[in-house]
Design an enzyme around this catalytic site. Sequence first.
Site, PDB file in Angstrom:
ATOM      1  N   SER A 185      81.610  27.210  21.408  1.00 43.12           N
ATOM      2  CA  SER A 185      80.473  26.818  20.732  1.00 43.12           C
ATOM      3  C   SER A 185      80.507  27.351  19.199  1.00 43.12           C
ATOM      4  O   SER A 185      80.047  26.667  18.354  1.00 43.12           O
ATOM      5  CB  SER A 185      79.011  27.124  20.721  1.00 43.12           C
ATOM      6  OG  SER A 185      78.194  28.331  21.424  1.00 43.12           O
ATOM      7  N   HIS A 237      75.826  29.178  17.709  1.00 43.63           N
ATOM      8  CA  HIS A 237      75.333  28.786  17.158  1.00 43.63           C
ATOM      9  C   HIS A 237      75.913  29.131  15.894  1.00 43.63           C
ATOM     10  O   HIS A 237      76.392  28.973  14.823  1.00 43.63           O
ATOM     11  CB  HIS A 237      74.461  27.603  17.400  1.00 43.63           C
ATOM     12  CG  HIS A 237      75.434  27.068  18.788  1.00 43.63           C
ATOM     13  ND1 HIS A 237      73.934  26.367  20.009  1.00 43.63           N
ATOM     14  CD2 HIS A 237      75.779  26.956  20.263  1.00 43.63           C
ATOM     15  CE1 HIS A 237      74.636  25.955  20.802  1.00 43.63           C
ATOM     16  NE2 HIS A 237      75.591  26.751  21.155  1.00 43.63           N
TER      17      HIS A 237
END
Length: 328
Positions: A185, A237
């Site tokens: 991610s 993220h």
Amino acid sequence: MASGSGSGEGKAGRAGAGYQQYASYGTGTGYDERQWWPWLVPTVLGACVSVFAVEMYLNDCPRHGSPLGGDARCVAGFLRQFSFQPLRENPLLGPSSATLEKMGALDWAKVVHQHQWWRLFSCIWLHAGLIHLIVNMMSLLFIGIRLEQQFGFVRIGIIYLLSGFGGSVLSALFLRSHYISVGASGALFGLLGSMLSELIMNWTIYSNKAAAITTLLFIIAINLAIGILPHADNFAHIGGFVSGFLFGFVLLARPQFGWMERHELPQTDQPPKYKTYQYALWGAALLLLLVGFVVGLAMLFKGKNGNDGCHWCRYLNCVPSSRWKCST
């Protein structure tokens, strides 16, 4: 088990569809660019699938069982050695946490106290389950193929790997010692961040600027917002996105349109290859990257916990509610 995505990484998949719309804005610039043949992104996809197969082979649920006890059965037993852990243990259809940790999951204690710095890279290639893998690889195809076609494998490869590394560093700084994290991610959000900085860096050559940046910002906001759900490592993220955003300024600048026709102009009338604001953004981004990585790594290997200096930062990763607990 913080997977670095679970529900969180599904966001990048939705971002891929939005990117196709965003990319179409670039076609109205009159900018004639080389189209690269994309081979790196399919190679990364193949590597991630292969690593997941190794995860399941080593996990061997029928042989090792589950810490939940004897009544917990492996899922898809017909796969034999490749069957999944019980859904109560891993709802993403994947291996156990012990297997992921053995293969290189991001573990704060092992990185800091056992100096296993390689986990900052290895965790990018691991996935918590089949669902996790499929969502991430679809996202990679949607986002990465177009970027590699436009900018080539070298620049996109650098952004992907170093954004994933940046996400791992920030995640480790805030990751509690009894959690592990895996997933691509951070790298995927780095590609999203580079798309935004590329638009800003090359602002003058784009048409429909307002629509393009509004669409992209909306996609990014939605993706980051979903990261506050449990089981998603939103620090990976955020770290990946910020890293990719800055790397985009450094690596994805395009020459201004007038420079491309320099062979048709007198020598004295040639415009500079890049505009002044592009040089300024390039320098500022490079400085921030150097400072950020040096400070982040220094704090990490000194054993600093980011939560100690920022008590509210935990809400960036998970917001508790009556429907879930952030400690799960």
